[in-house]
Design a protein around this motif. Structure first.
Motif, PDB file in Angstrom:
ATOM      1  N   VAL A 182     -56.144  12.881  -0.873  1.00 38.57           N
ATOM      2  CA  VAL A 182     -56.707  11.867  -1.320  1.00 38.57           C
ATOM      3  C   VAL A 182     -57.410  11.700  -2.808  1.00 38.57           C
ATOM      4  CG1 VAL A 182     -58.590   9.904  -1.041  1.00 38.57           C
ATOM      5  CG2 VAL A 182     -57.313  11.022   0.970  1.00 38.57           C
ATOM      6  N   ARG A 183     -57.561  13.020  -3.170  1.00 39.52           N
ATOM      7  CA  ARG A 183     -58.142  13.432  -4.518  1.00 39.52           C
ATOM      8  C   ARG A 183     -57.083  13.169  -5.481  1.00 39.52           C
ATOM      9  NH1 ARG A 183     -62.947  16.221  -5.077  1.00 39.52           N
ATOM     10  NH2 ARG A 183     -64.427  16.584  -3.144  1.00 39.52           N
ATOM     11  N   ARG A 184     -55.953  13.995  -5.040  1.00 42.77           N
ATOM     12  CA  ARG A 184     -54.761  13.916  -5.918  1.00 42.77           C
ATOM     13  C   ARG A 184     -54.340  12.470  -6.362  1.00 42.77           C
ATOM     14  NH1 ARG A 184     -52.812  18.602  -3.059  1.00 42.77           N
ATOM     15  NH2 ARG A 184     -51.668  17.226  -1.703  1.00 42.77           N
ATOM     16  N   ALA A 185     -54.289  11.608  -5.199  1.00 38.96           N
ATOM     17  CA  ALA A 185     -53.892  10.111  -5.320  1.00 38.96           C
ATOM     18  C   ALA A 185     -54.910   9.459  -6.307  1.00 38.96           C
ATOM     19  CB  ALA A 185     -53.769   9.419  -4.117  1.00 38.96           C
ATOM     20  N   GLY A 186     -56.472  10.015  -5.963  1.00 41.84           N
ATOM     21  CA  GLY A 186     -57.361   9.383  -7.101  1.00 41.84           C
ATOM     22  C   GLY A 186     -56.978   9.515  -8.445  1.00 41.84           C
ATOM     23  N   LEU A 187     -56.801  11.178  -8.600  1.00 42.59           N
ATOM     24  CA  LEU A 187     -56.766  11.503 -10.075  1.00 42.59           C
ATOM     25  C   LEU A 187     -55.437  10.904 -10.615  1.00 42.59           C
ATOM     26  CD1 LEU A 187     -57.394  13.412 -12.284  1.00 42.59           C
ATOM     27  CD2 LEU A 187     -56.082  15.360 -11.150  1.00 42.59           C
ATOM     28  N   ALA A 188     -54.372  10.872  -9.771  1.00 40.70           N
ATOM     29  CA  ALA A 188     -53.189   9.942 -10.469  1.00 40.70           C
ATOM     30  C   ALA A 188     -53.417   8.621 -10.733  1.00 40.70           C
ATOM     31  CB  ALA A 188     -52.177   9.968  -9.228  1.00 40.70           C
ATOM     32  N   PHE A 189     -54.093   7.942  -9.979  1.00 39.83           N
ATOM     33  CA  PHE A 189     -54.648   6.309 -10.294  1.00 39.83           C
ATOM     34  C   PHE A 189     -55.451   6.484 -11.645  1.00 39.83           C
ATOM     35  CE2 PHE A 189     -58.239   3.586 -10.284  1.00 39.83           C
ATOM     36  CZ  PHE A 189     -57.297   2.524 -10.384  1.00 39.83           C
ATOM     37  N   ILE A 190     -56.385   7.382 -11.738  1.00 38.06           N
ATOM     38  CA  ILE A 190     -57.179   7.577 -13.022  1.00 38.06           C
ATOM     39  C   ILE A 190     -56.019   7.760 -14.303  1.00 38.06           C
ATOM     40  CG2 ILE A 190     -59.138   8.653 -14.269  1.00 38.06           C
ATOM     41  CD1 ILE A 190     -60.399   9.048 -11.551  1.00 38.06           C
ATOM     42  N   LEU A 191     -55.502   8.875 -14.322  1.00 37.14           N
ATOM     43  CA  LEU A 191     -54.248   9.024 -15.050  1.00 37.14           C
ATOM     44  C   LEU A 191     -53.561   7.840 -15.772  1.00 37.14           C
ATOM     45  CD1 LEU A 191     -53.385  12.619 -14.296  1.00 37.14           C
ATOM     46  CD2 LEU A 191     -55.180  11.849 -16.009  1.00 37.14           C
ATOM     47  N   MET A 192     -52.979   7.255 -14.415  1.00 37.45           N
ATOM     48  CA  MET A 192     -52.126   5.963 -14.530  1.00 37.45           C
ATOM     49  C   MET A 192     -53.020   4.989 -15.519  1.00 37.45           C
ATOM     50  SD  MET A 192     -50.476   3.580 -11.749  1.00 37.45           S
ATOM     51  CE  MET A 192     -52.224   2.877 -11.532  1.00 37.45           C
ATOM     52  N   ARG A 193     -54.092   4.687 -15.002  1.00 36.76           N
ATOM     53  CA  ARG A 193     -54.957   3.730 -15.482  1.00 36.76           C
ATOM     54  C   ARG A 193     -55.113   3.903 -17.089  1.00 36.76           C
ATOM     55  NH1 ARG A 193     -60.820   3.297 -13.544  1.00 36.76           N
ATOM     56  NH2 ARG A 193     -60.960   5.341 -14.880  1.00 36.76           N
ATOM     57  N   GLU A 194     -55.314   5.171 -17.394  1.00 37.02           N
ATOM     58  CA  GLU A 194     -55.727   5.593 -18.752  1.00 37.02           C
ATOM     59  C   GLU A 194     -54.438   5.525 -19.681  1.00 37.02           C
ATOM     60  OE1 GLU A 194     -57.081   9.538 -18.357  1.00 37.02           O
ATOM     61  OE2 GLU A 194     -59.327   8.978 -17.897  1.00 37.02           O
ATOM     62  N   ARG A 195     -53.214   5.897 -19.214  1.00 34.15           N
ATOM     63  CA  ARG A 195     -52.118   5.591 -19.792  1.00 34.15           C
ATOM     64  C   ARG A 195     -51.881   3.971 -20.110  1.00 34.15           C
ATOM     65  NH1 ARG A 195     -50.087   9.756 -16.377  1.00 34.15           N
ATOM     66  NH2 ARG A 195     -49.207   8.069 -14.939  1.00 34.15           N
ATOM     67  N   ILE A 196     -52.207   3.470 -19.113  1.00 37.85           N
ATOM     68  CA  ILE A 196     -51.846   1.805 -19.376  1.00 37.85           C
ATOM     69  C   ILE A 196     -52.816   1.384 -20.255  1.00 37.85           C
ATOM     70  CG2 ILE A 196     -52.032  -0.460 -18.257  1.00 37.85           C
ATOM     71  CD1 ILE A 196     -50.905   0.935 -15.655  1.00 37.85           C
ATOM     72  N   GLU A 197     -54.074   1.645 -20.237  1.00 33.28           N
ATOM     73  CA  GLU A 197     -54.994   1.301 -21.260  1.00 33.28           C
ATOM     74  C   GLU A 197     -54.554   1.734 -22.611  1.00 33.28           C
ATOM     75  OE1 GLU A 197     -58.528   2.612 -19.585  1.00 33.28           O
ATOM     76  OE2 GLU A 197     -58.929   0.894 -18.227  1.00 33.28           O
ATOM     77  N   ARG A 198     -54.312   3.036 -22.677  1.00 32.68           N
ATOM     78  CA  ARG A 198     -53.868   3.722 -24.159  1.00 32.68           C
ATOM     79  C   ARG A 198     -52.742   2.827 -24.528  1.00 32.68           C
ATOM     80  NH1 ARG A 198     -54.974   8.460 -21.762  1.00 32.68           N
ATOM     81  NH2 ARG A 198     -52.488   8.880 -21.579  1.00 32.68           N
ATOM     82  N   GLN A 199     -51.939   2.270 -23.562  1.00 32.08           N
ATOM     83  CA  GLN A 199     -50.570   1.809 -24.075  1.00 32.08           C
ATOM     84  C   GLN A 199     -50.832   0.357 -24.510  1.00 32.08           C
ATOM     85  OE1 GLN A 199     -47.653   1.080 -21.012  1.00 32.08           O
ATOM     86  NE2 GLN A 199     -46.055   0.435 -22.477  1.00 32.08           N
ATOM     87  N   ILE A 200     -51.861  -0.408 -23.934  1.00 27.77           N
ATOM     88  CA  ILE A 200     -52.242  -1.622 -24.183  1.00 27.77           C
ATOM     89  C   ILE A 200     -52.932  -1.557 -25.541  1.00 27.77           C
ATOM     90  CG2 ILE A 200     -53.589  -3.634 -23.719  1.00 27.77           C
ATOM     91  CD1 ILE A 200     -52.984  -3.064 -20.688  1.00 27.77           C
ATOM     92  N   GLU A 201     -53.922  -0.608 -25.782  1.00 28.96           N
ATOM     93  CA  GLU A 201     -54.611  -0.460 -27.234  1.00 28.96           C
ATOM     94  C   GLU A 201     -53.655  -0.367 -28.241  1.00 28.96           C
ATOM     95  OE1 GLU A 201     -57.264   2.570 -26.417  1.00 28.96           O
ATOM     96  OE2 GLU A 201     -58.734   1.294 -24.894  1.00 28.96           O
ATOM     97  N   GLN A 202     -52.564   0.643 -27.881  1.00 31.97           N
ATOM     98  CA  GLN A 202     -51.729   1.116 -29.084  1.00 31.97           C
ATOM     99  C   GLN A 202     -50.951  -0.390 -29.512  1.00 31.97           C
ATOM    100  OE1 GLN A 202     -49.694   4.241 -27.501  1.00 31.97           O
ATOM    101  NE2 GLN A 202     -51.086   5.732 -27.758  1.00 31.97           N
ATOM    102  N   ARG A 203     -50.675  -0.913 -28.447  1.00 31.27           N
ATOM    103  CA  ARG A 203     -49.722  -2.198 -28.665  1.00 31.27           C
ATOM    104  C   ARG A 203     -50.585  -3.132 -29.562  1.00 31.27           C
ATOM    105  NH1 ARG A 203     -48.291  -6.343 -24.050  1.00 31.27           N
ATOM    106  NH2 ARG A 203     -50.462  -6.867 -24.398  1.00 31.27           N
TER     107      ARG A 203
END
Length: 458
Positions: free
Chosen positions: A235-256
């Motif tokens: 569950v910790r790995r799934a939560g960490l993967a979600f946080i990393l995914m969210r940060e990547r999406i937010e960075r992508q949106i900010e960059q765009r």
């Protein structure tokens, strides 16, 4: 051939039966992970206890009761043998004393007479059956027993040749009366284990529920607060993967957004120079077309920037549907168009106010532009907010209803949502709806025009 077909049907029948049972179980069993985990623990425990209890009741309880009843029956048979073989006093005092002191039985010898009528046997009494069988096998004389009258004593009457032997024995001498202690311990221990399992399961399920809520909030465009990985390693790995995914999406949106802002600034600078040069050129009829092109470029640039931003920076707030529809009603009345709305459920919703206002206004303005009548039906329940727009306009051909959601797609023969004709209207509308975790779909209206449906999680 008919025989082969019948065999095939017979082979398919059990499989169909098992599929029906599987579907029935899926409909009846709970769907939540917490409830299913409890069932995984409770069902085997209940089955194990049922089997153990059945074996115990069948083997141990019955065997102990048989041995106790046999011992009492043999004691009674020995007393009968002594009474009939050896001479006794008229009051039978000596044999009564021996039975009381040595055999722990209270006996009395009464004058000859008839035995009482048989009593009704308890439905679940194991003692009546076993004791009756033992007396029948060992003593082989008419008898009468009472296991119900006095809860602590069992009364046995046996008809002798010219007398009746009455025996009072303790229930514990004939019956395994402490068996319930085993059941109590077994059930009590199981309840304690189930309670411990519930506590541990709640601790394991809670991180999964928190991860689901965080993912749902992120899907609605909200920022989950105070979420961090916890629980088991998986569950910790799934939560960490979600946080990393969210940060990547937010960075992508900010960059765009940053990139498009830079492009917009550069293009606006060029457009400003164009406008200045056209203004210096004076009122030249040959330049009117160029002025229109510059204005169109400015409009398209602003529309594209609005689409690219997607209102992602806005926070979630409270908004009343009635206030939105009241403004639309005034706008339709000003343009001489017919407008009606209805709200089912809670009037207040939790959305990004400006974005949602733009979404609803965009669809309503499209209906006002191409139709004479618009009916809006809003349904707000615990799970979903659904807003249906029905108009009597020309509509959009079914084959183009998905294409119009593509950026810069423009309809030639039918209407276009965007007032400026840039082809971004429906793309922006769907982008706003999806940023809330929902969608916008198109269909046929019962009024003869277009039906647009907004459906987002409540």
């Amino acid at each position: 051939m008919a025989t082969i077909d019948s065999l095939r049907r017979e082979d398919r029948a059990p499989a169909a039966g098992w599929r029906w049972i599987g579907r029935w179980l899926r409909r009846r069993l709970p769907t939540g992970l917490y409830a299913r985990s409890l069932l995984i623990i409770i069902i085997p425990m209940v089955l194990l206890q049922s089997v153990v209890a059945a074996v115990f009741m069948e083997r141990h309880w019955q065997m102990v009761t048989e041995r106790l009843s046999l011992a009492v029956t043999r004691d009674i048979a020995a007393i009968i043998e002594i009474v009939e073989t050896y001479p006794q006093n008229s009051d039978y005092g000596e044999i009564i004393r021996i039975a009381r002191d040595q055999l722990n039985l209270q006996i009395s010898i009464e004058p000859d007479g008839d035995l009482p009528p048989p009593r009704n046997k308890p439905f679940f009494s194991i003692l009546d059956g076993i004791l009756s069988d033992e007396i029948t096998d060992e003593i082989r004389r008419p008898f009468w027993i009472d296991t119900v009258g006095n809860s602590n004593l069992v009364e046995i009457r046996i008809k002798l040749e010219n007398k009746i032997l009455r025996v009072l024995a303790k229930r514990s001498q004939t019956y395994a009366s402490n068996t319930h202690i085993f059941i109590v311990w077994m059930v009590g221990t199981s309840l304690v284990l189930i309670g411990i399992s519930i506590l541990f399961l709640r601790g394991q399920i809670r991180p999964i529920l928190m991860l689901a809520r965080a993912a749902e909030s992120f899907g609605k465009g909200q920022k989950p607060d105070n979420f961090y990985p916890r629980g088991a390693d998986e569950v910790r790995r799934a939560g960490l993967a979600f946080i990393l995914m969210r940060e990547r999406i937010e960075r992508q949106i900010e960059q765009r957004t940053a990139m498009l802002s830079g492009v917009s600034h550069d293009l606006r600078t060029i457009l400003t120079r164009f406008k200045l040069q056209l203004a210096l050129a004076g009122d030249n009829p040959d330049l009117h077309g160029l002025n229109d092109d510059v204005n169109d470029m400015q409009t398209m640039l602003e529309a594209y920037m609005a689409f690219a931003r997607g209102e992602v920076e806005e926070d979630v707030g409270e908004l009343k549907l009635s206030e939105i529809f009241a403004k639309l009603e005034s706008d339709f009345a000003l343009h001489g168009k017919t407008f009606a709305y209805s709200i089912e459920g809670d009037d207040e919703i939790s959305v990004r106010p400006n974005a949602f206002m733009r979404l609803v206004t965009n669809l309503a303005s499209n209906a006002r532009r191409y139709a004479n009548r618009l009916d809006i039906e809003a349904k707000h329940n615990a799970k979903w907010l659904t807003v249906i727009f029905d108009d009597d306009g020309p509509g959009i051909p079914e084959k183009n209803r998905e294409d119009v959601f593509k950026p810069f797609f423009r309809l030639d023969a039918a209407r276009n949502l965007d007032a400026s004709g840039t082809g971004l209207g429906l793309a922006i509308a769907r982008d706003i709806a999806r940023s809330h975790g929902g969608n916008v779909t198109l269909g046929d209206s019962p009024l003869g025009g277009l039906r647009a449906t907004i459906r987002i999680p409540a």
